[in-house]
Design an enzyme around this catalytic site. Structure first.
Site, PDB file in Angstrom:
ATOM      1  N   TYR A 107     -24.607  24.061 -54.045  1.00 19.65           N
ATOM      2  CA  TYR A 107     -25.373  23.073 -53.259  1.00 19.65           C
ATOM      3  C   TYR A 107     -26.015  22.054 -53.993  1.00 19.65           C
ATOM      4  O   TYR A 107     -26.917  22.790 -54.892  1.00 19.65           O
ATOM      5  CB  TYR A 107     -26.241  24.237 -52.615  1.00 19.65           C
ATOM      6  CG  TYR A 107     -27.304  23.761 -51.532  1.00 19.65           C
ATOM      7  CD1 TYR A 107     -27.104  22.368 -51.052  1.00 19.65           C
ATOM      8  CD2 TYR A 107     -28.177  24.489 -51.002  1.00 19.65           C
ATOM      9  CE1 TYR A 107     -28.145  21.850 -50.042  1.00 19.65           C
ATOM     10  CE2 TYR A 107     -29.087  24.119 -50.089  1.00 19.65           C
ATOM     11  CZ  TYR A 107     -29.188  22.725 -49.696  1.00 19.65           C
ATOM     12  OH  TYR A 107     -30.024  22.393 -48.978  1.00 19.65           O
TER      13      TYR A 107
ATOM     14  N   LYS B  69     -21.701  22.145 -50.879  1.00 23.59           N
ATOM     15  CA  LYS B  69     -22.692  21.476 -49.833  1.00 23.59           C
ATOM     16  C   LYS B  69     -23.332  20.283 -50.497  1.00 23.59           C
ATOM     17  O   LYS B  69     -24.146  20.648 -51.486  1.00 23.59           O
ATOM     18  CB  LYS B  69     -23.568  22.467 -49.370  1.00 23.59           C
ATOM     19  CG  LYS B  69     -24.736  21.771 -48.137  1.00 23.59           C
ATOM     20  CD  LYS B  69     -25.414  23.015 -47.765  1.00 23.59           C
ATOM     21  CE  LYS B  69     -26.537  22.334 -46.568  1.00 23.59           C
ATOM     22  NZ  LYS B  69     -27.537  21.743 -47.151  1.00 23.59           N
TER      23      LYS B  69
END
Length: 300
Positions: A137, A165
């Site tokens: 992320y 992400k």
């Protein structure tokens, strides 16, 4: 790893009671809301979920409540955002015991050390400590540790790393990381609402939009249109989503998001004590956006 993520994954908020404990009833209502709207998975304890700031016991209680509410219908991803690898390892082991399906791993947030090396050591340690799939992320404006394409290519070689992400909100950053991720066989997800349609057109596998807490159906239709290659429909739905994102302009974005969900009757408005709640003008603006976008009816 067998987990194959795709589609619209809402980063769900953490409903709290006025005394800052997990609001189990609100978790169930929000779970039903986003599942009925087309969520393909749920991401708990991200930025929307206040994961890096909740007391550990509260974070665990929220996670347990979502796992129980979902009851295996879709995967549950738990965010691991900590100041150190040691803290992240504790959280990861606990979330695995609670039954989550994957971990979403942010870079460590405190010491300003060599960025690439810190990220690689951090992700490697988590991969060795848990059997769960990992989603890397990138959210550099909050961690202050950008995940670079070089670091991503190195951690992508870890078997348990399955996806990226990317939430920088900067297209050039997203494009470079998405290229590295795709080349390594990772799934790619856009976390910035304004870039969803563009990212899907460029090959993203889905999106993780915070505003999907409010409008999961609209967000899911946008992602579906983008994945199917219908750029005209995706552009129209992106414009509608951008309008709903107007709630963020009423004050601090997260408390404004919770205020919108409160007006819709899904959760209460309690957030972390240091987070500024909307003032009267902010609440008026939240209401105006909800009315303008057709989410709240004006009394006759």
């Amino acid at each position: 790893m067998e987990l194959q993520l795709s589609g619209m994954i809402p980063p769900v908020v953490s409903p709290l009671t006025p005394d800052h404990r997990p609001d189990i009833g609100a978790v169930r209502r929000l779970t039903a809301h986003v599942r009925d709207g087309g969520a393909s998975a749920l991401f708990v304890l991200g930025s929307c979920g206040e994961g890096p700031t909740l007391e550990p016991a509260v974070a665990s209680g929220i996670t347990r409540a979502y796992v129980e509410a979902v009851a295996g219908s879709v995967p549950v991803l738990a965010g691991v955002g900590e100041t150190s690898t040691e803290r992240a390892l504790r959280a990861a082991r606990e979330f695995e015991q609670l039954g989550v399906d994957a971990l979403v791993v942010m870079a460590p947030m405190y010491f300003d050390t060599d960025t690439d090396g810190a990220v690689v050591r951090h992700v490697t340690a988590l991969a060795e400590a848990t059997s769960l799939p990992l989603v890397v992320y990138n959210i550099p404006h909050l961690t202050h540790h950008p995940i670079t394409p070089r670091a991503l290519r190195e951690v992508a070689a870890i078997d348990s790393v399955v996806a990226l992400k990317e939430s920088s909100g900067e297209w050039d950053t997203y494009a470079a990381l998405a290229e590295a991720a795709s080349a390594a066989g990772l799934r790619v997800f856009q976390g910035a609402e304004a870039l969803i349609a563009r990212s899907l057109a460029a090959g993203a596998d889905g999106a993780v939009p915070g505003i999907a807490n409010v409008v999961p159906g609209l967000a899911a239709r946008l992602v579906d249109a983008g994945l199917s290659g219908d750029s005209t429909q995706a552009a129209a739905l992106q414009a509608q989503l951008d309008d709903v994102c107007g709630v963020y302009r009423s004050g601090f974005w997260l408390t404004s998001l919770k205020a919108a969900l409160t007006e819709l009757g899904i959760i209460g408005s309690t957030a972390g004590q240091a987070l500024t709640p909307p003032d009267a003008d902010g609440l008026t603006e939240v209401h105006r956006v909800l009315v303008a976008t057709g989410l709240v009816e004006v009394p006759a």
